[in-house]
Design an enzyme around this catalytic site. Structure first.
Site, mmCIF file in Angstrom:
data_model
loop_
_atom_site.group_PDB
_atom_site.id
_atom_site.type_symbol
_atom_site.label_atom_id
_atom_site.label_comp_id
_atom_site.label_asym_id
_atom_site.label_seq_id
_atom_site.Cartn_x
_atom_site.Cartn_y
_atom_site.Cartn_z
ATOM 1 N N GLU A 50 0.706 -1.136 0.185
ATOM 2 C CA GLU A 50 0.008 -0.122 0.136
ATOM 3 C C GLU A 50 0.722 1.241 -0.037
ATOM 4 O OE1 GLU A 50 -3.091 -0.148 -0.591
ATOM 5 O OE2 GLU A 50 -4.032 -1.814 0.180
ATOM 6 N N ARG A 102 0.689 3.644 -3.116
ATOM 7 C CA ARG A 102 -0.205 5.273 -2.918
ATOM 8 C C ARG A 102 1.081 6.185 -2.790
ATOM 9 N NH1 ARG A 102 -5.886 3.529 0.076
ATOM 10 N NH2 ARG A 102 -5.776 1.266 -0.453
ATOM 11 N N ASP A 125 -4.576 -9.719 -8.556
ATOM 12 C CA ASP A 125 -4.644 -8.830 -9.488
ATOM 13 C C ASP A 125 -3.500 -7.853 -10.053
ATOM 14 O OD1 ASP A 125 -4.479 -7.618 -7.289
ATOM 15 O OD2 ASP A 125 -6.614 -6.486 -7.238
ATOM 16 N N GLU A 133 -12.318 0.250 -10.421
ATOM 17 C CA GLU A 133 -11.868 -0.648 -11.353
ATOM 18 C C GLU A 133 -12.845 -0.790 -12.567
ATOM 19 O OE1 GLU A 133 -12.128 -1.270 -8.123
ATOM 20 O OE2 GLU A 133 -9.887 -1.674 -7.866
HETATM 21 C C1 DMJ Z 1 -6.242 0.419 -5.035
HETATM 22 O O1 DMJ Z 1 -5.576 0.814 -4.083
HETATM 23 C C2 DMJ Z 1 -5.648 -0.063 -6.212
HETATM 24 O O2 DMJ Z 1 -6.172 -0.091 -7.472
HETATM 25 C C3 DMJ Z 1 -5.221 -1.708 -5.724
HETATM 26 O O3 DMJ Z 1 -4.584 -2.301 -7.073
HETATM 27 C C4 DMJ Z 1 -6.486 -2.473 -5.576
HETATM 28 N N1 DMJ Z 1 -7.310 -1.908 -4.740
HETATM 29 C C5 DMJ Z 1 -7.457 -0.494 -4.574
HETATM 30 C C6 DMJ Z 1 -8.769 0.151 -5.371
HETATM 31 O O4 DMJ Z 1 -9.774 -0.804 -5.299
#
Ligand code: DMJ
Length: 411
Positions: free
Chosen positions: A49, A53, A182, A316
């Site tokens: 994270e 971020r 993912d 998404e």
């Molecule tokens: C975000 O922090 C990023 O897109 C991550 O890859 C997946 N989850 C969240 C958004 O849903």
């Protein structure tokens, strides 16, 4: 994001402000970061994270604005994450204490394993850190992860979501293109794009991975909706997460350059995923998508369990609309994006900002009272781009990290 005041929303939103031309607010954010953003805190944070971020956000702000402070802070922070790689295999821990450097994993993650979508989603940022500093340490860390993965056997060609950083063995055989898996697949494709298509090793890994995913996880429902299920110990669960909906955009982005020249096929697959995810929105009362939806026993693209009916301002589906719009210019993607915009404005807007909602099928939804930082980083940015011209951040020159922070292609 830890127990200290890290200013995640400020950092995550910076490049969105810049792209939208909100320069006064951008300068305020920059000032706050300059004066207050401090990483020598006794706080345990998620390596993933913080990378997507904070490091991604700071790097994008640096590349867009040229302001050195963002680069300096990104490099300082990256230094604080490096102790997480001190494991017997070099596969990083999920969490690290920014002060002590002590790392650990979650007990729930297949007996203390590291998670594919976490240790596999560092590549873009770390390559840029080495490029900007001239220090190979970051690049070496992520290439070591790649080399290790390449050597491992994959059940049915699929990557399990869990890997034990002590033994170097896979944990539970659970594969998903949604949560836990993912962005690992996303970063294989984007590593190739970001290298100006020179990193053919990454492209090959991506092609191999999505071929196995298509064979084992992609199915059509009785009602004709294409979905991506989850593989659990040899069994396909006919459920798709909101998170999985990013894959429509990924397939479209990877169409050009695909193996056996299957560009048309992958663009079509992207369009089908976009359609399914739009249906998951359209079949709710609020016209906002649930966290997960099923394709089973007569149920099609609808959440069944109460604890899967929430919408937390996730990006998404809109992300996929935007990529599909860029590649096809089919006006339906703008139409769908506008429907989502109106629904967010109507049902998620509160006096202090925007909030997630607990049940998208209820006509009187309750709020969760959280504005996730990715709402400003991703959801609003992708919507803005969806209604902008293609020359704003052209995909030939920019690659978006998984938190929608644009990083330049390294020509
Ligand atoms: C975000 O922090 C990023 O897109 C991550 O890859 C997946 N989850 C969240 C958004 O849903």
């Amino acid at each position: 994001l830890g127990n200290s005041q890290m200013g995640a929303t400020i950092v995550d939103a910076l490049d969105t402000l810049y792209i939208m031309g909100l320069h006064d607010e951008f300068r305020e954010g920059q000032e706050w970061i300059d004066k207050n953003l401090d990483f020598s805190v006794n706080s345990e944070v998620s390596v993933f994270e913080v990378n997507i971020r904070f490091i991604g956000g700071l790097l994008a702000a640096y590349y867009l604005s040229g302001q050195e402070v963002f680069k300096i802070k990104a490099v300082q922070l990256a230094g604080k994450l490096l102790p997480a790689f001190n494991t017997p295999t070099g596969i990083p821990w999920a969490m690290v204490n920014l002060k002590s450097g002590v790392g650990r994993n979650w007990g729930w993650a297949s007996a203390g394993s590291s998670i594919l979508a976490e240790f596999g989603t560092l590549h873009m940022e770390f390559v840029h850190l080495s490029y900007l500093t001239g220090d190979p340490v970051y690049y070496n860390k992520v290439m070591h992860i790649r080399k290790l993965l390449q050597k491992m056997d994959r059940p049915n060609g699929l990557y399990p979501n869990y890997l034990n950083p002590r033994t170097g063995r896979w944990g539970q055989h659970h594969t998903s293109v949604g949560g836990l898996g993912d962005s690992f697949y996303e970063y294989l494709l984007k590593a190739w794009l970001m290298s100006d298509k020179m990193d053919t090793e990454a492209r090959k890994m991506y092609d191999d991975a999505i071929e196995a995913i298509e064979k084992h996880l992609v199915r059509k429902s009785n009602g004709g909706l294409t979905f991506i299920g989850e593989w659990k110990n040899g069994h396909l669960e006919r459920k798709m997460g909101h998170l999985t909906c990013f894959a429509g955009g990924m397939f479209a982005l990877g169409a050009d350059g695909s193996r056996d020249d299957k560009a048309g096929h992958y663009l079509q697959l992207g369009a089908e995923i976009a359609h399914t995810c739009h249906e998951s929105y359209d079949r709710t009362t609020l016209k906002l998508g649930p966290e997960a939806f099923k394709f089973d026993g007569g149920v099609e693209a609808v959440a069944v369990r109460q604890n899967e009916k929430y919408y937390i301002l996730r990006p998404e589906v809109i992300e996929t609309y935007w990529y599909m719009w860029r590649f096809t210019h089919d006006p339906k993607y703008r139409q769908w994006g506008w429907e989502a915009t109106q629904a967010i404005d109507k049902y998620c807007r509160v006096s202090g900002g925007f909030s997630g909602v607990k049940d998208v099928y209820s006509s009187s939804p309750t709020y969760d009272d959280v504005q996730q930082s990715f709402f400003l980083a991703e959801t609003l940015k992708y919507l803005y781009l969806l209604f902008s011209n293609d020359d704003l951040l052209p995909l030939d020159n920019w690659v978006f990290n998984t938190e929608a922070h644009p990083l330049p292609v390294l020509h």
